[in-house]
Design a protein around this motif. Structure first.
Motif, PDB file in Angstrom:
ATOM      1  N   GLY A  40       2.602   4.488  -0.871  1.00 29.98           N
ATOM      2  CA  GLY A  40       2.462   5.525  -1.893  1.00 29.98           C
ATOM      3  C   GLY A  40       1.118   5.548  -2.614  1.00 29.98           C
ATOM      4  N   LEU A  41       0.180   4.720  -2.185  1.00 30.88           N
ATOM      5  CA  LEU A  41      -1.130   4.725  -2.850  1.00 30.88           C
ATOM      6  C   LEU A  41      -1.988   5.865  -2.307  1.00 30.88           C
ATOM      7  N   ASP A  42      -2.899   6.329  -3.132  1.00 34.46           N
ATOM      8  CA  ASP A  42      -3.849   7.349  -2.697  1.00 34.46           C
ATOM      9  C   ASP A  42      -4.809   6.712  -1.693  1.00 34.46           C
TER      10      ASP A  42
ATOM     11  N   PHE B 192       0.817  -1.221   0.000  1.00 24.32           N
ATOM     12  CA  PHE B 192       0.000   0.000   0.000  1.00 24.32           C
ATOM     13  C   PHE B 192       0.846   1.265   0.000  1.00 24.32           C
TER      14      PHE B 192
END
Lengths: 318, 118
Positions: B36-38, B34
């Motif tokens: 760096g995910l928005d 997860f």
């Protein structure tokens, strides 16, 4: 692969948004936020189905007429589109004051030509001309400030900010949109604690939200952390210190991340300083604005520190 | 009464998303997926997954689940098991009765083949 038809030409969408697909081919489509918020890139589908996601936030009447946002439209089948007028209503405003808040940030005050409804923390589109537009968050508060105010950071090579720094002056007539966005103070939970973290001109909406909360008699803690590289990057320091003296529940921590911190400033990255001060954010409301990487990291870290997803508000425009 | 209604509908799911996603992001076995995910977009996906598992209205297609995970290197049963464990722990924490947790786990388990692209 679905095709995008525009201006009599057909383009392969190749997994891109309609906006990316067209601009990659040299077609000029007015756009600003690229996040499905500012509605600058609104288009209308004359044939083909529009994915529902590309219509999020549009008024019902616009949805019914197949308007959509090019930046969030990933076509699932061939789509033929035309440019649309802006989704947000526009009006004229008069610039009443332009002042330097620090060397890189301008404070701009505006008097709209018609009654202007907004909530502190929302943003407006500011038009340099019909095709050149940027979003700015409002720093003013309805009921406190007679005029709208914006904080504009000088963006290197920025078309709009460059123009503002060079030539915008009191008395100029300009075009703005109505206010939009969902990053604002909601009354109703006066005891809830509020954390606000911002960098640079990201202070603008936070400055509005804080004063709106205080005006509404907010009882919980209101804790602001404003960061920059050094003290020259900060602004409104005196105003915020005075506000903190006048309101026992409001605290203000200016942070610098380079060199040494003078007396009255905290040293460190603003998010680290804020989380050190508030390791447990269960039940807190959180407002974030500024550098996109900081905001992204802050969304995750404040959530992991206990804030509910639905209580974390990020303003996309500094 | 459906599992979804029995648990408390959308309000319960919203409460569960916070608890569940926080567990997932803190789980050393899977949290790197997860990075760096928005988070807001991810949360919407977690909510869709929980809604599915809890028998709520969904338009689940195995195809989306396959596409969404196909690029994740080294994804295997141990990661899927970790998510299942977090799901169970979330529902336990929210005082969902054991027999309903078992139902939810069975629905979630049915996505394993799509997530792991089998």
């Amino acid at each position: 692969m679905p095709k995008v038809v525009y201006g009599g030409q057909s383009y392969e969408s190749a997994g891109k948004s309609v906006l990316e697909c067209l601009t990659a081919q040299g077609v000029s489509i007015p756009s600003s936020c690229h996040s499905g918020l500012c509605q600058t890139c609104m288009m209308r589908a004359v044939s083909g189905a529009v994915p529902a996601k590309a219509q999020a936030g549009l008024k019902d009447a616009l949805v019914a007429q197949n308007y959509f946002l090019a930046c969030t439209c990933y076509p699932e089948q061939d789509i033929e589109a035309v440019l649309a007028a802006d989704g947000l209503d526009k009006q004229q405003a008069m610039v009443t004051k332009v002042e330097y808040l620090n060397a890189d940030i301008l404070g701009i005050r505006l008097k709209p030509s018609q009654p202007f409804e907004y909530r502190a923390g929302q943003f407006i589109n500011f038009f340099k001309d019909a095709d050149t537009v940027r979003c700015y968050s409002l720093a003013s508060v309805p009921g406190i400030d007679d005029e709208l105010s914006l904080h504009v950071r000088k963006v290197p090579g920025g078309q709009v900010s460059g123009w503002m720094f060079e030539s915008l002056k009191a008395g100029d007539a300009i075009t703005i949109s109505e206010a939009a966005g969902d990053c604002f103070y909601l009354a109703g939970k006066p005891e809830q604690n509020i954390l606000l973290v911002g960098t640079g001109s990201g202070l603008a909406p936070l400055y509005g939200i804080i004063r709106d909360a205080l005006r509404n008699g907010h009882k919980g803690k209101i804790s602001l952390y404003h960061g920059s590289y050094n003290t020259e990057g900060l602004y409104l320091v005196d105003e915020l210190r005075k506000l903190a003296q006048a309101h026992a529940n409001f605290s203000y921590v200016p942070c610098v991340s380079e060199g040494a911190a003078p007396q009255g400033y905290a040293y460190g990255m603003v998010l680290d300083v804020a989380l050190e001060g508030h390791p447990d954010l269960s039940g807190w409301r959180v407002f974030l604005c500024g550098n996109p990487d900081m905001v992204k990291a802050a969304q995750q870290q404040t959530f992991l520190a206990g804030a509910s997803m639905g209580e974390i508000f990020a303003d996309p425009f500094g | 009464m459906s599992l979804y209604d029995e648990i408390g509908g959308e309000a319960a799911i919203n409460a569960a998303v916070d608890v569940f996603y926080r567990k997932v992001l803190k789980d050393d076995r899977i949290k790197h997926y997860f990075d760096g995910l928005d988070m807001v977009k991810q949360a919407a996906k977690q909510k869709a997954f929980l809604t599915l598992a809890l028998g709520g209205p969904n338009n689940y297609t195995g195809e989306d689940m396959r596409k969404g995970h196909a690029h994740l290197k080294g994804l295997n049963d141990s990661h899927f098991d970790a998510v299942m464990e977090n799901l169970g722990a979330t529902l336990t924490e929210l005082n969902v009765p054991g027999h309903l947790i078992a139902q939810a786990a069975a629905i979630a388990e049915s996505t394993r083949k799509d997530v792991l692209n089998r």
